[in-house]
Design an enzyme around this catalytic site. Structure first.
Site, PDB file in Angstrom:
ATOM      1  N   LYS A  76     -10.662 -44.855  36.330  1.00  0.00           N
ATOM      2  CA  LYS A  76     -10.867 -44.271  35.006  1.00  0.00           C
ATOM      3  C   LYS A  76      -9.901 -43.128  34.815  1.00  0.00           C
ATOM      4  O   LYS A  76      -9.724 -42.304  35.715  1.00  0.00           O
ATOM      5  CB  LYS A  76     -12.309 -43.743  34.902  1.00  0.00           C
ATOM      6  CG  LYS A  76     -12.665 -43.188  33.544  1.00  0.00           C
ATOM      7  CD  LYS A  76     -13.079 -44.300  32.624  1.00  0.00           C
ATOM      8  CE  LYS A  76     -13.318 -43.813  31.210  1.00  0.00           C
ATOM      9  NZ  LYS A  76     -12.084 -43.494  30.497  1.00  0.00           N
ATOM     10  N   LYS A 100     -12.711 -35.822  40.518  1.00  0.00           N
ATOM     11  CA  LYS A 100     -13.596 -35.416  39.425  1.00  0.00           C
ATOM     12  C   LYS A 100     -14.761 -36.400  39.243  1.00  0.00           C
ATOM     13  O   LYS A 100     -15.910 -35.996  39.040  1.00  0.00           O
ATOM     14  CB  LYS A 100     -12.798 -35.304  38.123  1.00  0.00           C
ATOM     15  CG  LYS A 100     -13.568 -34.703  36.963  1.00  0.00           C
ATOM     16  CD  LYS A 100     -12.713 -34.648  35.711  1.00  0.00           C
ATOM     17  CE  LYS A 100     -11.469 -33.824  35.901  1.00  0.00           C
ATOM     18  NZ  LYS A 100     -10.660 -33.721  34.668  1.00  0.00           N
ATOM     19  N   LYS A 112      -4.719 -42.559  36.006  1.00  0.00           N
ATOM     20  CA  LYS A 112      -4.097 -41.818  34.907  1.00  0.00           C
ATOM     21  C   LYS A 112      -2.907 -42.618  34.422  1.00  0.00           C
ATOM     22  O   LYS A 112      -2.327 -43.423  35.159  1.00  0.00           O
ATOM     23  CB  LYS A 112      -3.636 -40.435  35.379  1.00  0.00           C
ATOM     24  CG  LYS A 112      -3.662 -39.378  34.281  1.00  0.00           C
ATOM     25  CD  LYS A 112      -5.086 -38.958  33.943  1.00  0.00           C
ATOM     26  CE  LYS A 112      -5.120 -37.814  32.951  1.00  0.00           C
ATOM     27  NZ  LYS A 112      -6.508 -37.378  32.702  1.00  0.00           N
ATOM     28  N   THR A 196     -15.970 -32.475  26.611  1.00  0.00           N
ATOM     29  CA  THR A 196     -15.349 -31.645  27.642  1.00  0.00           C
ATOM     30  C   THR A 196     -15.740 -30.185  27.443  1.00  0.00           C
ATOM     31  O   THR A 196     -16.084 -29.478  28.404  1.00  0.00           O
ATOM     32  CB  THR A 196     -13.820 -31.795  27.602  1.00  0.00           C
ATOM     33  OG1 THR A 196     -13.474 -33.166  27.779  1.00  0.00           O
ATOM     34  CG2 THR A 196     -13.161 -30.965  28.702  1.00  0.00           C
ATOM     35  N   SER A 354     -17.201 -40.213  28.765  1.00  0.00           N
ATOM     36  CA  SER A 354     -16.531 -41.512  28.799  1.00  0.00           C
ATOM     37  C   SER A 354     -17.376 -42.535  29.557  1.00  0.00           C
ATOM     38  O   SER A 354     -17.475 -43.699  29.163  1.00  0.00           O
ATOM     39  CB  SER A 354     -15.159 -41.388  29.460  1.00  0.00           C
ATOM     40  OG  SER A 354     -14.215 -40.826  28.578  1.00  0.00           O
TER      41      SER A 354
END
Length: 424
Positions: A76, A100, A112, A196, A354
């Site tokens: 992810k 994370k 990423k 966030t 997400s």
């Protein structure tokens, strides 16, 4: 080029990943055994994407997708559009995403992506063609159970909508879970836009309560007044914190008596100047050295470095940007007993939301905004409490970052161990 990197891979390792892991290994926070699994990505893909421009010419844009570790689940991570995007940067960000997801206790690995482009120089048509071309090139490596992109720097729900549509056009199937950060009308989650920021506020609340600070007497400076910083300022203001400084790419605004956060937020939403409210104008560099209770770097990486670390006067740093504090500066702040709440905890609200969006897409059961906020708050409080337990364990004194890395790496290694002969 699709490079699958196993233990014998010969590609250049992620320097930042190696540095960070070595630092904590030498400090005794982590055992060195099997850390080679996290010193390099599992898969590194890069494609030079040709796009026809509005004037009929062809331009080629370097692009990347790094799938760092998938032991805990599908990878992810966001896709960023920026002129400085390169493989090393994307490696580091994918590494941080792996950690994370483990810190936030969600069943994903880390990835990423990025395209080396200045999106401000493209027309809307060129931007759409580039975004769709990215999916055309990478679709075989994407999927709701494989690798799930999301927005990042200079990408948004509109771009995610184009990408979802392109993926479904290629596969011939409705697959809302292949992309997160979509518009609500296309399966996006309520509350995703500010998740966030809400997560950062939840984590700061937990920390402030832990150490006996009072919100109404806590001064805050926020570097970065984009989506994350502006929403965070609003959440903190509503909770009673005293936001005294904010900044964007043009500079900062400072008022020791507290800023008019509501007016600033409305101004930033409209794209107007944030310097119209009688506050003192300061530079981004000056904001970082203000004498405040909480300093929040929420812009870009490498903002607190060896060049300014001795000038930091905040009592605590909450990292809302990815990688805003260099390793040397982090060590220096620890020696001065300035707590740094690391990015892989502080800004984990985005990837948590997400995950919630992915869950809703895969179950076809959609939640209200109130439900999303309640679930996000409970989830991140739990993540904070897990790290606090590790940090305060009597057998070893750890910083918040050491606790986060310990939690993340041990979780990934356990997952690797259950899948193979690796001992967790």
């Amino acid at each position: 080029m699709d490079t699958d990197l196993g233990p014998t891979g010969t590609e250049t390792l992620c320097d930042v990943c190696t540095t960070e892991l070595d630092r904590f290994s030498k400090a005794g926070a982590l055992a060195d055994r099997e850390l080679s699994l996290l010193r390099q990505p599992k898969r590194r893909i890069n494609v030079n994407i040709p796009v026809r421009m509005d004037d009929g010419s062809i331009e080629v844009f370097p692009s990347f997708r790094i799938q760092y570790n998938s032991a805990r689940g599908p990878t992810k991570g966001g896709i960023r559009y920026h002129p400085s995007v390169n493989a090393d940067e994307v490696d580091e960000l994918a590494f941080l995403m792996s950690l994370k997801c483990a810190v936030a206790n969600i069943p994903f690995g880390g990835a990423k992506g990025g395209i080396q482009v200045d999106p401000g120089e493209l027309s809307e048509g060129e931007l759409e063609r580039l975004s769709r071309a990215y999916v055309k090139e990478y679709h075989e490596n994407l999927g709701p159970n494989t690798d799930i992109p999301a927005p990042d720097v200079n990408t948004d729900s509109r771009i995610m909508a184009w990408m979802r549509d392109e993926y479904e056009s290629i596969t011939g199937r409705q697959t809302p879970g292949v992309i997160t950060g979509k518009p609500v009308e296309l399966g996006g989650s309520e509350g995703r836009e500010y998740a966030t920021s809400l997560g950062g506020a939840v984590i700061l609340d937990r920390f402030v309560d832990d150490v006996g600070m009072t919100r109404e007497k806590t001064t805050v400076a926020i570097q970065g007044f984009g989506n994350v910083g502006s929403h965070l300022a609003r959440f903190l203001h509503d909770r009673g914190y005293d936001v005294v400084a904010v900044s964007n790419v043009d500079g900062g605004a400072y008022d020791s008596n507290g800023l008019d956060v509501t007016a600033l937020f409305e101004t930033s939403e409209g794209g107007d100047d944030i310097f119209e409210f009688g506050a003192e104008e300061i530079s981004n560099a000056a904001l970082l050295t203000l004498d405040v209770d909480v300093l929040i770097p929420a812009a870009i990486e490498n903002q607190i470095t060896e060049n300014n670390m001795t000038d930091i006067r905040a009592d605590v740093v909450l990292e809302m940007a990815n990688g805003p504090t260099t390793a040397r500066a982090d060590t220096h702040l620890a020696e001065r007993e300035i707590p740094v709440i690391p990015d892989i905890l502080a800004n984990a609200g985005g990837v948590t939301a997400s995950y919630f969006e992915w869950v809703q897409n895969t179950t076809n059961e959609y939640w209200t905004e109130k439900t999303v906020r309640e679930k996000l708050t409970a989830h991140l409080r739990g993540a904070y409490d897990d790290l606090r337990e590790i940090k305060t364990a009597p057998e070893m004194t750890r910083t918040w970052r050491e606790a986060a890395y310990t939690r993340a790496v041990e979780s990934v290694l356990r997952a690797e161990g259950y899948r193979s002969n690796v001992e967790g």
